[in-house]
Motif scaffolding. Sequence first.
Motif, PDB file in Angstrom:
ATOM      1  N   GLU A  28       0.837  -1.196   0.000  1.00  0.00           N
ATOM      2  CA  GLU A  28       0.000   0.000   0.000  1.00  0.00           C
ATOM      3  C   GLU A  28       0.872   1.247   0.000  1.00  0.00           C
ATOM      4  O   GLU A  28       1.788   1.367   0.806  1.00  0.00           O
ATOM      5  CB  GLU A  28      -0.872   0.020   1.260  1.00  0.00           C
ATOM      6  N   PHE A  55       8.031   4.427  15.926  1.00  0.00           N
ATOM      7  CA  PHE A  55       8.702   4.576  14.625  1.00  0.00           C
ATOM      8  C   PHE A  55       9.181   6.008  14.345  1.00  0.00           C
ATOM      9  O   PHE A  55      10.330   6.237  13.991  1.00  0.00           O
ATOM     10  CB  PHE A  55       7.759   4.107  13.509  1.00  0.00           C
ATOM     11  N   GLU A  95      -0.094   3.927   1.070  1.00  0.00           N
ATOM     12  CA  GLU A  95      -0.387   4.596   2.345  1.00  0.00           C
ATOM     13  C   GLU A  95       0.647   4.294   3.423  1.00  0.00           C
ATOM     14  O   GLU A  95       0.998   5.165   4.205  1.00  0.00           O
ATOM     15  CB  GLU A  95      -1.763   4.159   2.866  1.00  0.00           C
ATOM     16  N   THR A  96       1.114   3.028   3.470  1.00  0.00           N
ATOM     17  CA  THR A  96       2.089   2.663   4.492  1.00  0.00           C
ATOM     18  C   THR A  96       3.362   3.479   4.330  1.00  0.00           C
ATOM     19  O   THR A  96       3.943   3.953   5.299  1.00  0.00           O
ATOM     20  CB  THR A  96       2.415   1.171   4.392  1.00  0.00           C
ATOM     21  N   TYR A 136       0.494  -7.363  17.496  1.00  0.00           N
ATOM     22  CA  TYR A 136       0.722  -6.913  16.119  1.00  0.00           C
ATOM     23  C   TYR A 136      -0.588  -6.365  15.550  1.00  0.00           C
ATOM     24  O   TYR A 136      -1.673  -6.823  15.936  1.00  0.00           O
ATOM     25  CB  TYR A 136       1.231  -8.074  15.267  1.00  0.00           C
ATOM     26  N   ILE A 184      10.364  -0.518   6.429  1.00  0.00           N
ATOM     27  CA  ILE A 184       8.972  -0.791   6.068  1.00  0.00           C
ATOM     28  C   ILE A 184       8.875  -1.728   4.865  1.00  0.00           C
ATOM     29  O   ILE A 184       8.208  -2.759   4.919  1.00  0.00           O
ATOM     30  CB  ILE A 184       8.225   0.522   5.741  1.00  0.00           C
ATOM     31  N   ARG A 206      -3.108 -12.442   7.335  1.00  0.00           N
ATOM     32  CA  ARG A 206      -3.465 -12.250   8.733  1.00  0.00           C
ATOM     33  C   ARG A 206      -4.122 -10.888   8.942  1.00  0.00           C
ATOM     34  O   ARG A 206      -5.037 -10.754   9.728  1.00  0.00           O
ATOM     35  CB  ARG A 206      -2.199 -12.365   9.583  1.00  0.00           C
ATOM     36  N   ALA A 207      -3.628  -9.909   8.209  1.00  0.00           N
ATOM     37  CA  ALA A 207      -4.218  -8.575   8.348  1.00  0.00           C
ATOM     38  C   ALA A 207      -5.589  -8.526   7.689  1.00  0.00           C
ATOM     39  O   ALA A 207      -5.890  -9.319   6.812  1.00  0.00           O
ATOM     40  CB  ALA A 207      -3.302  -7.546   7.709  1.00  0.00           C
ATOM     41  N   ILE A 208      -6.403  -7.603   8.110  1.00  0.00           N
ATOM     42  CA  ILE A 208      -7.751  -7.311   7.588  1.00  0.00           C
ATOM     43  C   ILE A 208      -8.728  -8.463   7.785  1.00  0.00           C
ATOM     44  O   ILE A 208      -8.404  -9.500   8.301  1.00  0.00           O
ATOM     45  CB  ILE A 208      -7.750  -6.922   6.095  1.00  0.00           C
ATOM     46  N   PRO A 216      -2.416  -6.839  12.943  1.00  0.00           N
ATOM     47  CA  PRO A 216      -3.503  -7.712  12.476  1.00  0.00           C
ATOM     48  C   PRO A 216      -4.316  -8.329  13.614  1.00  0.00           C
ATOM     49  O   PRO A 216      -5.409  -8.835  13.389  1.00  0.00           O
ATOM     50  CB  PRO A 216      -2.756  -8.802  11.693  1.00  0.00           C
ATOM     51  N   ARG A 222       1.169 -14.745   6.640  1.00  0.00           N
ATOM     52  CA  ARG A 222       1.542 -13.422   7.117  1.00  0.00           C
ATOM     53  C   ARG A 222       0.768 -12.340   6.386  1.00  0.00           C
ATOM     54  O   ARG A 222       0.405 -11.314   6.937  1.00  0.00           O
ATOM     55  CB  ARG A 222       3.024 -13.189   6.859  1.00  0.00           C
ATOM     56  N   ALA A 225       2.690   6.998   5.343  1.00  0.00           N
ATOM     57  CA  ALA A 225       2.669   7.117   6.799  1.00  0.00           C
ATOM     58  C   ALA A 225       4.087   7.250   7.315  1.00  0.00           C
ATOM     59  O   ALA A 225       4.378   8.109   8.158  1.00  0.00           O
ATOM     60  CB  ALA A 225       1.985   5.900   7.416  1.00  0.00           C
ATOM     61  N   ALA A 261      -3.011   2.169   7.765  1.00  0.00           N
ATOM     62  CA  ALA A 261      -1.621   2.132   7.297  1.00  0.00           C
ATOM     63  C   ALA A 261      -0.649   1.838   8.428  1.00  0.00           C
ATOM     64  O   ALA A 261       0.435   2.401   8.489  1.00  0.00           O
ATOM     65  CB  ALA A 261      -1.244   3.436   6.581  1.00  0.00           C
ATOM     66  N   LEU A 262      -1.030   0.933   9.323  1.00  0.00           N
ATOM     67  CA  LEU A 262      -0.097   0.513  10.364  1.00  0.00           C
ATOM     68  C   LEU A 262       0.947  -0.417   9.747  1.00  0.00           C
ATOM     69  O   LEU A 262       0.677  -1.085   8.764  1.00  0.00           O
ATOM     70  CB  LEU A 262      -0.839  -0.212  11.490  1.00  0.00           C
ATOM     71  N   PHE A 263       2.128  -0.433  10.320  1.00  0.00           N
ATOM     72  CA  PHE A 263       3.188  -1.319   9.838  1.00  0.00           C
ATOM     73  C   PHE A 263       2.937  -2.705  10.422  1.00  0.00           C
ATOM     74  O   PHE A 263       3.140  -2.932  11.616  1.00  0.00           O
ATOM     75  CB  PHE A 263       4.557  -0.796  10.238  1.00  0.00           C
ATOM     76  N   ARG A 264       2.515  -3.616   9.574  1.00  0.00           N
ATOM     77  CA  ARG A 264       1.980  -4.874  10.108  1.00  0.00           C
ATOM     78  C   ARG A 264       3.054  -5.802  10.666  1.00  0.00           C
ATOM     79  O   ARG A 264       2.746  -6.712  11.417  1.00  0.00           O
ATOM     80  CB  ARG A 264       1.157  -5.597   9.055  1.00  0.00           C
ATOM     81  N   HIS A 265       4.294  -5.593  10.298  1.00  0.00           N
ATOM     82  CA  HIS A 265       5.346  -6.462  10.822  1.00  0.00           C
ATOM     83  C   HIS A 265       5.945  -5.919  12.115  1.00  0.00           C
ATOM     84  O   HIS A 265       6.896  -6.470  12.634  1.00  0.00           O
ATOM     85  CB  HIS A 265       6.437  -6.667   9.782  1.00  0.00           C
ATOM     86  N   MET A 266       5.402  -4.800  12.613  1.00  0.00           N
ATOM     87  CA  MET A 266       5.911  -4.237  13.864  1.00  0.00           C
ATOM     88  C   MET A 266       4.841  -4.336  14.942  1.00  0.00           C
ATOM     89  O   MET A 266       3.651  -4.245  14.649  1.00  0.00           O
ATOM     90  CB  MET A 266       6.231  -2.749  13.680  1.00  0.00           C
TER      91      MET A 266
END
Lengths: 277, 358, 296
Positions: A166, B97, A168-169, B133, A187, A275-277, B135, A272, A172, B84-89
């Motif tokens: 994204e 950060f 956006e990341t 995390y 990132i 897992r999100a959303i 997620p 991995r 950010a 837009a969070l950093f998902r691996h952190m």
Amino acid sequence: MAKKHNNVLPGFNLSLGFTIFYLSLIVLIPLSAAFIKTSTLSLHEFWVAVASPRVVASYKLTFGASLIGASINAIFGLLTAWVLTRYTFTGKRIIDALVDLPFALPTAVAGIALTAIYAPNGWIGSLLAPHGIKVAFTPIGVVIALTFIGLPFVVRTVQPILEDLEAETEEAAASLGANRWQTFTKIIFPAIAPALLTGFSLAFARAIGEYGSVIFIAGNMPMVSEITPLIIITKLEQYDYAGATAVAVVMLLISFVLLLAINGLQWWNSSRNTRAI
Amino acid sequence: MSIEIRNVKKNFGDFSALNDVSLDVPSGELVALLGPSGCGKTTLLRIIAGLEAPDAGSIHFHGKDTTERDVRERQVGFVFQHYALFRHMTVFENVAFGLRVRPKETRPSDAEIKRRVHELLELVQLDWLADRYPPQLSGGQRQRIALARALAVEPKVLLLDEPFGALDAKVRKELRRWLRRLHDELHITSVFVTHDQEEALEVADRIVVMNKGKVEQIGTPQEVYDNPATPYVYNFLGNVNQFKSNVQKGEASIGGSNIKLEKENQQADGAALAYIRPHDIDVQRIKSGSAPAFEVKVNYIHAIGPLVRLELQQLGQDAIIEAELTQERFRELGLNTGEQVFIYPRNVRVFADNTASA
Amino acid sequence: MSEESTTQFSKYSAKVAKSRATSEPTWIRWTLITTALLFLSLFLFMPLAAVFTEALRKGFDTYISALADADALSAMKLTFIAALIAVPLNLVFGVAAAWAIAKFEFRGKSILITLIDLPFAVSPVIAGLIYVLIFGLQGWFGGWLSDHDFKVIFAIPGIVLATIFVTFPFVARELIPLMQAQGKDEEEAALVLGASGWQILWRVTLPNIKWGLLYGVILTNARAMGEFGAVSVVSGHIRGMTNTMPLHVEILYNEYNYAAAFAVASVLALLALVTLVLKSIVEWHAARSARAIEQN
């Protein structure tokens, strides 16, 4: 196997039956032949076949050159994937399509073409020869060939991940004060690292078994530039079936371990990402 | 810190996203940019942040021109619609950060970072999630972490892009009240983008209504709701009945009746559009007095909740008129579907109808 | 605001979003592009160019006569025969495997998927070797085969078998994820409407997976025609009999007949380029139909 399929669609028994039948006929039974043949050897005979100095030298070359080739591909494959997803330049689409050339080009053709280029009278070989650098007919040539055949793996595993990142990341990170290099290392890179590792492993696994593109450029000198698959062929030509099979079994076992590792990696990677959303 | 936006223009190809927008955000206020999707509100927010550059015009922070300044140096906090969070952190590392990427000279010590991060996590009431995390969090939790992350760099300005847009209705309501309280505590100049008028009316100190790349009206929630400056704002904020009308000598004719316009609502003679809010319509069983009234038929009654909504149809016309009554008034009248009644508009606003002549 | 201008808006905004905060300075951009292109020229474009240059070095007449040579023609024929048998067999297998795996739940599924991938992990040389162990003179069926005067190893059946082995997973691998993503709603709908199993397959499933299928076929075909290591072990290198095109290239090359070797190689390189073009076209169609599905 199909204990709890409460599924109304037809054709399960037929399709699974055929799948297992065909898989056994073409792959599993023939592969088991290699293990059965090896079991006719005594432990000592097996050891002599797979651990003679010439064979061990070939392992070192095969694994060493594969590792270097896959590493080169990890670096330049990442770079290529980055350039193809992030930037626009003329001819990009053609180059994108050509990245798959090593998959499509027969290995023998790649082998003689690379040899023609890197031989002392070739386009690049003639530039290097005055400096005393020999590429063709040396272990460096093996690395060149293995880099060629592994090239698409890293590009094609990293590219979709880079495309899906994204914006956006990254924005950010920028709004929090990170510069481009920090954004990349903290990132972007962690996000693509599993894919990069998968691509690396695929390129590595492919390189270990490679035969066609290597034998032309390697020179095939025993103890120096002779790869393990060639050892198998040489033993076969001397009718040393058991010896050839023993070496093959060693390679098979290593390949299986790699296959499991790659499957595990891909599973980890996809879990991995979902897992999100 | 105040924000001044001067004559900002932005085109994407031949689509004009912002067309000469000027706007002042006073220091310490919470301002809503309100409008439908594609009206340019997000583009304006991104330009304020420095994530995009305007084609023309300038952005000033407290009088100082920051148009050319990179987003990294603007000291803005930006909260994204999809977090837009950093998902691996971990949550902790996400918030830390902005402090960790500072150059060595200005980077706080590890202990200081730890202290500040926990302070912020306490502020958003999620200190107990520090080791999780992203997620593993709910949408509302993620957005609060995103806010904590944005606040960690001590921004001069906080910018929020549809901060509650991805959340379900209940969480959205909770979070916007929480944001209001947080703003009252911190008093940091904040701009948030929303397409939800209820959200803007409830949370903001000031609302900027935008349409097709232009600012339609700027004012407090009360002002924009009670005195919409344009028909567009009337339509966008709250329910409204719209009538084709004609103004002659200070009187507007609506559906055959003439309604005298108040002083502050005079229009030049000619075609016009008249607007009446549903709650500004009084319903009577019998025609009384000389006040202008319409005779209507009750098409449909929706009586759930504190207000009763009536769908009315003027006799001999197709247009549907909406009216809202209190339950009390509704019971008093004892209305039934199909009955004929009279309605009396209380507050009529009239605007020249620019489309009629075309 | 119209829908058209909204999509136009988001298209542009995605593009512009990359132009500030999330992009690199121009000089870095061009350094990266140049480095990548340099690497690709060294490893991709140059070998490709070398094939055609070497093929035409001795002139066009030599080139044509190398291709018109009887042994070359018979090698081409054998290559096409091997592909013509291997591709349809692996296609049928791929559809069957994907049907079982994507539409049903059963134990051992992930093991089955791994086993299907197995031939990718096996060195082509070993792929040839295992058939020698079974069908060779000293192999399991060697005696029986020679009694019945039927040759597998050092003959066409062996070449076909080795080709099937190395191209085994391609179609299945393309179809399994595709069919898993598509789910089984449409098949169940067809079943409710009274369609038989074969009708469902022909009228519902296959039209849905046609691009993935074609993609798998293209990859299978390219590998089948170009396979060298596995075929080399089982072929016996009998000129005009058991030589495929890649093997013919090797023989000519080892006889120092470079012009002829590269001439035959150039035909294979052209086939590879055609493969890449077809692949791009199919990818384009597949992406388009995937988008169309997403929009519905």
